[in-house]
Design a protein around this motif. Structure first.
Motif, mmCIF file in Angstrom:
data_model
loop_
_atom_site.group_PDB
_atom_site.id
_atom_site.type_symbol
_atom_site.label_atom_id
_atom_site.label_comp_id
_atom_site.label_asym_id
_atom_site.label_seq_id
_atom_site.Cartn_x
_atom_site.Cartn_y
_atom_site.Cartn_z
ATOM 1 N N VAL A 20 0.848 -1.187 0.000
ATOM 2 C CA VAL A 20 0.000 0.000 0.000
ATOM 3 C C VAL A 20 0.887 1.242 0.000
ATOM 4 O O VAL A 20 2.006 1.217 0.533
ATOM 5 N N ASN B 40 -8.958 3.150 5.872
ATOM 6 C CA ASN B 40 -9.617 2.606 4.684
ATOM 7 C C ASN B 40 -10.857 1.800 5.032
ATOM 8 O O ASN B 40 -11.564 1.325 4.141
ATOM 9 N N ARG C 42 -10.101 6.946 -3.551
ATOM 10 C CA ARG C 42 -9.133 6.402 -2.582
ATOM 11 C C ARG C 42 -8.653 7.486 -1.624
ATOM 12 O O ARG C 42 -7.571 7.401 -1.072
ATOM 13 N N SER D 9 -11.875 -0.045 -4.219
ATOM 14 C CA SER D 9 -11.059 1.147 -3.968
ATOM 15 C C SER D 9 -10.248 1.070 -2.687
ATOM 16 O O SER D 9 -9.217 1.723 -2.561
ATOM 17 N N ILE E 30 -3.400 -5.889 -4.498
ATOM 18 C CA ILE E 30 -4.005 -4.869 -5.351
ATOM 19 C C ILE E 30 -3.093 -3.652 -5.439
ATOM 20 O O ILE E 30 -3.073 -2.938 -6.429
ATOM 21 N N SER E 31 -2.334 -3.405 -4.381
ATOM 22 C CA SER E 31 -1.335 -2.323 -4.320
ATOM 23 C C SER E 31 -1.930 -0.932 -4.530
ATOM 24 O O SER E 31 -1.477 -0.171 -5.390
ATOM 25 N N PRO E 32 -2.935 -0.548 -3.735
ATOM 26 C CA PRO E 32 -3.513 0.792 -3.889
ATOM 27 C C PRO E 32 -2.618 1.875 -3.300
ATOM 28 O O PRO E 32 -1.749 1.607 -2.469
ATOM 29 N N THR E 33 -2.841 3.103 -3.745
ATOM 30 C CA THR E 33 -2.230 4.274 -3.106
ATOM 31 C C THR E 33 -3.358 5.173 -2.623
ATOM 32 O O THR E 33 -4.162 5.653 -3.413
#
Length: 227
Positions: free
Chosen positions: A12, A112, A120, A203, A214-217
């Motif tokens: 993340v 989150n 996001r 998201s 998923i590697s969200p920012t």
């Protein structure tokens, strides 16, 4: 003997922006201290995670499997673990420029897991203006279709109400007092809490249902106090 290469991928990322810092040379670490709490430091050690400070925030990296087809899966099971990072200003001057007033013992909580977040961005929707309430400089409200900030009115004498509201010209889902909660913070004004989940929607989840990354920012956008 075959050499085993350890692979790390993004678990993340957090991008944190402050309206008052816009130059290419500005870095988050120049005005904000980000530190994992004791429980999170233990999680990092147990699960081979790396915290990497970058110019606009930080990244959490995690070791992944080497087997073909599993390259996006963490080496260890991390589902439902919660990472907590405490936030403190680097100096009081930064705090005085920032629209994050503290009215009570509550702290700012960015998570989150919270309902109603947009895209996001980890900032909750701002509160609706209430004429019966007293506001502090830096508080942001929604008044009809407008977004406004409470600012100190130096033209008024001390025996009169010295807070006035100015319209914010461009609204970009900034942090407001709606993110204040009764959460534990050892040092600082707030915290970031990130659950490593596969069930928070596309998201805000960090894992797919098959436990791939998923590697969200995520983003946190902060305004400076208007003058």
């Amino acid at each position: 003997m075959e050499k085993i290469v350890e692979k790390y991928k993004l678990l993340v990322g957090l991008k944190i922006t402050h309206q008052n810092f816009k130059q290419e040379t500005d870095a988050v670490e120049d005005w904000l201290i980000i530190k994992p709490n004791a429980e999170t430091e233990a999680i990092f050690k147990q699960n081979r995670m790396i915290l990497r400070q970058v110019k606009d925030g930080f990244l959490v990296l995690i070791q992944t499997k080497n087997s073909t087809g599993d390259e996006k899966k963490p080496l260890f099971s991390v589902k439902d673990l919660v990472l907590v990072f405490e936030l403190a200003f680097a100096n009081p001057a930064i705090a005085s420029q920032t629209a994050l007033p503290l009215k009570t013992t509550k702290k700012y909580n960015f998570s989150n897991e919270k309902a109603g977040l947009a895209a996001r961005n980890l900032a909750s929707a701002p509160p609706v203006f209430n004429n019966a309430l007293k506001y502090l400089a830096g508080e942001i409200v929604k008044d009809g279709t407008d977004y406004k900030m409470a600012v100190f009115d130096f033209t008024k004498p001390p025996d009169q109400e010295r807070i006035k509201f100015q319209k914010i010209s461009v609204w970009n889902n900034y942090v407001t007092t709606e993110n204040l909660e009764n959460v534990s913070v050892v040092n600082g004004f707030g915290r970031i809490s990130i659950k490593i989940s596969d069930s928070l929607g596309p998201s805000f989840s960090l894992l797919t249902l098959t436990t791939e990354l998923i590697s969200p920012t995520f983003e946190i956008r902060i305004l400076n106090i208007l003058s």
